[in-house]
Design a protein around this motif. Structure first.
Motif, PDB file in Angstrom:
ATOM      1  N   PRO A 238       0.788  -1.125  -0.058  1.00  0.00           N
ATOM      2  CA  PRO A 238       0.066  -0.255   0.111  1.00  0.00           C
ATOM      3  C   PRO A 238       0.721   1.145  -0.194  1.00  0.00           C
ATOM      4  O   PRO A 238       0.661   2.238  -0.893  1.00  0.00           O
ATOM      5  CB  PRO A 238      -0.699  -0.167   1.344  1.00  0.00           C
ATOM      6  CG  PRO A 238      -1.009  -1.432   1.389  1.00  0.00           C
ATOM      7  CD  PRO A 238       0.431  -2.123   1.174  1.00  0.00           C
TER       8      PRO A 238
ATOM      9  N   TYR B  19       0.693   3.955  -2.631  1.00  0.00           N
ATOM     10  CA  TYR B  19       0.290   5.531  -2.307  1.00  0.00           C
ATOM     11  C   TYR B  19       1.359   6.599  -3.043  1.00  0.00           C
ATOM     12  O   TYR B  19       1.135   7.443  -3.593  1.00  0.00           O
ATOM     13  CB  TYR B  19       0.265   5.566  -0.671  1.00  0.00           C
ATOM     14  CG  TYR B  19       0.110   6.947  -0.165  1.00  0.00           C
ATOM     15  CD1 TYR B  19      -1.076   7.475   0.025  1.00  0.00           C
ATOM     16  CD2 TYR B  19       1.178   7.720   0.028  1.00  0.00           C
ATOM     17  CE1 TYR B  19      -1.491   8.806   0.424  1.00  0.00           C
ATOM     18  CE2 TYR B  19       0.823   9.042   0.639  1.00  0.00           C
ATOM     19  CZ  TYR B  19      -0.215   9.503   0.856  1.00  0.00           C
ATOM     20  OH  TYR B  19      -0.733  10.880   1.323  1.00  0.00           O
TER      21      TYR B  19
ATOM     22  N   GLY C 105      -1.227  -1.525  -9.001  1.00  0.00           N
ATOM     23  CA  GLY C 105      -2.240  -0.657  -8.142  1.00  0.00           C
ATOM     24  C   GLY C 105      -2.122   0.673  -8.670  1.00  0.00           C
ATOM     25  O   GLY C 105      -3.294   1.352  -8.661  1.00  0.00           O
TER      26      GLY C 105
ATOM     27  N   ILE D 102      -8.631   6.741  -3.902  1.00  0.00           N
ATOM     28  CA  ILE D 102      -7.590   5.471  -3.689  1.00  0.00           C
ATOM     29  C   ILE D 102      -6.659   5.796  -2.575  1.00  0.00           C
ATOM     30  O   ILE D 102      -6.605   5.134  -1.601  1.00  0.00           O
ATOM     31  CB  ILE D 102      -6.926   5.238  -4.854  1.00  0.00           C
ATOM     32  CG1 ILE D 102      -7.785   4.359  -5.769  1.00  0.00           C
ATOM     33  CG2 ILE D 102      -5.793   3.973  -4.457  1.00  0.00           C
ATOM     34  CD1 ILE D 102      -7.231   4.119  -7.252  1.00  0.00           C
TER      35      ILE D 102
ATOM     36  N   LEU E 113      -6.459   4.230   1.214  1.00  0.00           N
ATOM     37  CA  LEU E 113      -5.190   3.461   1.696  1.00  0.00           C
ATOM     38  C   LEU E 113      -4.866   4.415   3.043  1.00  0.00           C
ATOM     39  O   LEU E 113      -4.248   3.553   4.109  1.00  0.00           O
ATOM     40  CB  LEU E 113      -4.048   3.833   0.548  1.00  0.00           C
ATOM     41  CG  LEU E 113      -4.234   3.018  -0.506  1.00  0.00           C
ATOM     42  CD1 LEU E 113      -3.005   3.383  -1.611  1.00  0.00           C
ATOM     43  CD2 LEU E 113      -3.977   1.300  -0.322  1.00  0.00           C
TER      44      LEU E 113
ATOM     45  N   THR F  33     -12.357  -2.121   1.324  1.00  0.00           N
ATOM     46  CA  THR F  33     -12.348  -0.594   2.171  1.00  0.00           C
ATOM     47  C   THR F  33     -13.558   0.014   1.447  1.00  0.00           C
ATOM     48  O   THR F  33     -13.535   1.151   1.503  1.00  0.00           O
ATOM     49  CB  THR F  33     -10.963  -0.207   1.115  1.00  0.00           C
ATOM     50  OG1 THR F  33     -11.200  -0.236  -0.266  1.00  0.00           O
ATOM     51  CG2 THR F  33     -10.209  -0.985   1.582  1.00  0.00           C
TER      52      THR F  33
ATOM     53  N   GLU G 135     -11.166  -0.581  -6.862  1.00  0.00           N
ATOM     54  CA  GLU G 135      -9.726  -0.785  -7.479  1.00  0.00           C
ATOM     55  C   GLU G 135      -8.837  -1.345  -6.207  1.00  0.00           C
ATOM     56  O   GLU G 135      -7.984  -2.229  -6.836  1.00  0.00           O
ATOM     57  CB  GLU G 135      -9.159   0.607  -7.772  1.00  0.00           C
ATOM     58  CG  GLU G 135      -9.984   1.208  -9.298  1.00  0.00           C
ATOM     59  CD  GLU G 135     -11.124   1.925  -8.851  1.00  0.00           C
ATOM     60  OE1 GLU G 135     -11.659   2.708  -9.849  1.00  0.00           O
ATOM     61  OE2 GLU G 135     -11.534   1.983  -7.653  1.00  0.00           O
ATOM     62  N   ILE G 136      -8.972  -0.922  -4.966  1.00  0.00           N
ATOM     63  CA  ILE G 136      -8.107  -1.237  -3.846  1.00  0.00           C
ATOM     64  C   ILE G 136      -8.509  -2.753  -3.315  1.00  0.00           C
ATOM     65  O   ILE G 136      -7.609  -3.499  -3.441  1.00  0.00           O
ATOM     66  CB  ILE G 136      -8.076  -0.328  -2.698  1.00  0.00           C
ATOM     67  CG1 ILE G 136      -7.682   1.085  -2.851  1.00  0.00           C
ATOM     68  CG2 ILE G 136      -7.324  -0.961  -1.574  1.00  0.00           C
ATOM     69  CD1 ILE G 136      -7.801   1.887  -1.970  1.00  0.00           C
TER      70      ILE G 136
ATOM     71  N   LEU H  62      -5.695  -5.761  -3.589  1.00  0.00           N
ATOM     72  CA  LEU H  62      -4.955  -6.037  -2.434  1.00  0.00           C
ATOM     73  C   LEU H  62      -5.636  -7.286  -1.457  1.00  0.00           C
ATOM     74  O   LEU H  62      -5.131  -7.986  -0.824  1.00  0.00           O
ATOM     75  CB  LEU H  62      -5.405  -5.065  -1.213  1.00  0.00           C
ATOM     76  CG  LEU H  62      -4.616  -3.497  -1.467  1.00  0.00           C
ATOM     77  CD1 LEU H  62      -4.682  -2.746  -0.450  1.00  0.00           C
ATOM     78  CD2 LEU H  62      -2.996  -3.881  -2.025  1.00  0.00           C
TER      79      LEU H  62
END
Length: 509
Positions: free
Chosen positions: A99, A103, A145, A233, A237, A302, A306-307, A311
């Motif tokens: 992550p 990020y 990601g 996103i 995160l 979450t 997309e996350i 993940l």
């Protein structure tokens, strides 16, 4: 009455092609007609067909079984890498390492240069680690990601990741395939790496230019909605993970161990252990949860698709589909080799080529075809390397040409064949969803430019004579001193065959 067992017969070309053609037809039926990407069963049937052919040719079951398990045994280090990479993915997501990479990537990288940067980053990491699979499963996953955040199609990102990761693997002195190719052709490792530069560097520059162009083209219409998605996103995160540069310690440790030339498996496992410790300290997970993430993968909800899609992955169990495919494909390749089918096909090819350019093209094509049929990047290097080496010596050409050819048709083409060990891993680790019928993501294959442009350049060199070295005096003397086999080229239509005794008299260009 003699009790001596009869030696097995060598298959005719027709018989050698039967299991290959039938297996490819079954694979095509499964993939394109049923739209079901589970190649294990077609390959298992192909293994059975080849086994029946072997019995017909006079092989006994124990010999066929030994051929299957010998090739599988050779691949066990790679299977071990898969298991450790599965643990790394689950644990590094839980620790916040992945992550954090996503990020900062979304914040630092420009969407327009993202694809080019992704290729370069993967090339550097893979060159350092000596493993394309480890690079794809760690840095490559994070880049997927970042690409999702920039709204770059998955197959474009995957193509850039594969181009960089397998480029680095190909020229890294720490890579197993890079060491295998010169070993089976009787060459020096660093001479082999130097001889790959004339094809590898231009291919990477071409790929880099295409990715720069594609980045600007894909991002030309970026609007406010895209930046809102990036904000969503990064916010998600930060909400679900502690984000800090310190969380990159597990990744930096693995790179440092690679730079110190430590073995890949213990280096990667050290990343698992440190990642687990970071997960406990920084993210507040329990030791039991770390064990669960390492085995079954990470799970999170979450609310940002997309996350979540990126993940929710990792763990040893996520690699079992890939491992089962690899073991069956390797078994198929092993029995093809044991029954002599592959050797018969290669010998038939050699009767049709009568020039260095033809032999070089055939060597690249044979490595690719072995990858395609047998599903094993190691066999695609080792088998042509053994079969073609005497031919190159018989023609007076350096076997550096052959070691480069096997890398081009073997290492680089492996990730582009979905049922190959390399392709199966790429699909699983990057979450391309092929197994669920999302065949659009197979577009990563033509978009992995560096992988397929390299052998094209190699073939052009063969036909133009560029970067195609003849054997030097030292290499020719080595043939004599080591009594290396030199094929009598008259059996393939050449007028002036060589023998070990006169090999040293071959004129050098």
């Amino acid at each position: 009455m003699s009790t001596e067992a009869k030696a097995p017969r060598r298959p005719t070309l027709f018989l050698a092609l039967v299991p290959v053609v039938l297996t490819l037809l079954l694979l095509a039926l499964q993939l394109f007609y049923f739209s079901d990407f589970t190649p294990q069963i077609p390959l298992a049937i192909g293994l059975a067909i080849t086994g029946v052919l072997g019995i017909y040719l006079g092989h006994d079951w124990s010999g066929l079984e030994e051929g299957v398990f010998r090739v599988i045994t050779v691949s066990l280090p790679s299977v071990s890498v898969l298991i450790v990479v599965g643990m790394i993915i689950g644990v590094w997501i839980a620790s916040g390492t992945v992550p954090t990479l996503i990020y900062y990537g979304l914040i630092i990288l420009s969407p327009k240069i993202f694809l080019a940067a992704a290729m370069v980053m993967c090339a550097i990491v893979s060159l350092s680690l000596g493993t394309s699979w480890g690079t794809v499963g760690t840095v490559g996953l994070a880049l997927m990601g970042i690409g999702a955040g920039f709204d770059v199609p998955m197959y474009w990102t995957a193509g850039a990741v594969v181009s960089g990761a397998f480029f680095g693997d190909k020229i890294s002195p720490l890579s197993d395939t890079t060491n295998l190719a010169p070993a089976v052709t009787g060459q020096n490792l660093f001479a082999h790496i130097r001889n790959m530069m004339p094809t590898t560097v231009p291919a990477m520059l071409i790929a880099l230019g295409i990715y720069v162009w594609a980045g600007f083209s894909l991002m030309e219409g970026v609007d406010g909605a895209a930046f809102e998605r990036i904000d969503a996103i990064t916010s998600a995160l930060q909400t679900n993970f502690t984000i800090s540069p310190w969380l990159l310690v597990p990744a930096l440790l693995v790179v440092a161990l690679a730079v110190l030339q430590q073995p890949p498996i213990p280096s990667l496992f050290a990343g698992v252990l440190v990642g687990g410790l970071v997960a406990i300290i920084a993210q507040g997970v329990t030791l039991h949860e770390v064990f669960q993430f390492a085995n079954g993968g990470y799970k999170i909800d979450t609310g940002v698709s997309e996350i979540d899609s990126l993940l929710n992955r990792g763990g040893i169990q996520s690699m079992m589909w890939t491992i089962s495919l690899i073991l069956i494909a390797l078994g198929f390749g092993g029995v093809l080799e044991r029954t002599g089918c592959l050797q018969t096909i290669i010998a038939a090819i050699l009767t049709k080529v009568h020039s260095f350019a033809g032999v070089q093209t055939a060597a690249i094509g044979t490595s690719f075809a072995t990858n395609l049929v047998a599903g094993d990047p190691y066999l695609s290097i080792a088998l042509p390397g053994r079969m073609y080496s005497p031919v190159y010596r018989g023609m007076g050409y350096s076997t550096l040409n052959l070691s480069r050819a096997t890398e081009e048709g073997g290492t680089l083409m492996s990730p582009l064949i979905p049922w190959n060990a390399g392709g199966a891993f790429v699909i699983t680790a990057l979450g391309l969803g092929i197994s669920s019928g999302n065949l659009e993501n197979l577009l990563y294959i033509p978009l992995s430019f560096a992988c397929w442009v390299t052998p094209v350049i190699g073939i052009i060199y063969a036909w133009t004579g560029l970067f195609s070295p003849r054997a030097g005096e030292a290499e020719r003397q080595d043939w004599v001193d080591s009594d290396r086999e030199i094929t009598d080229m008259s059996q393939y239509g050449y007028e002036h065959p060589l023998t070990p005794a006169d090999a040293q008299t071959v004129p050098a260009e």
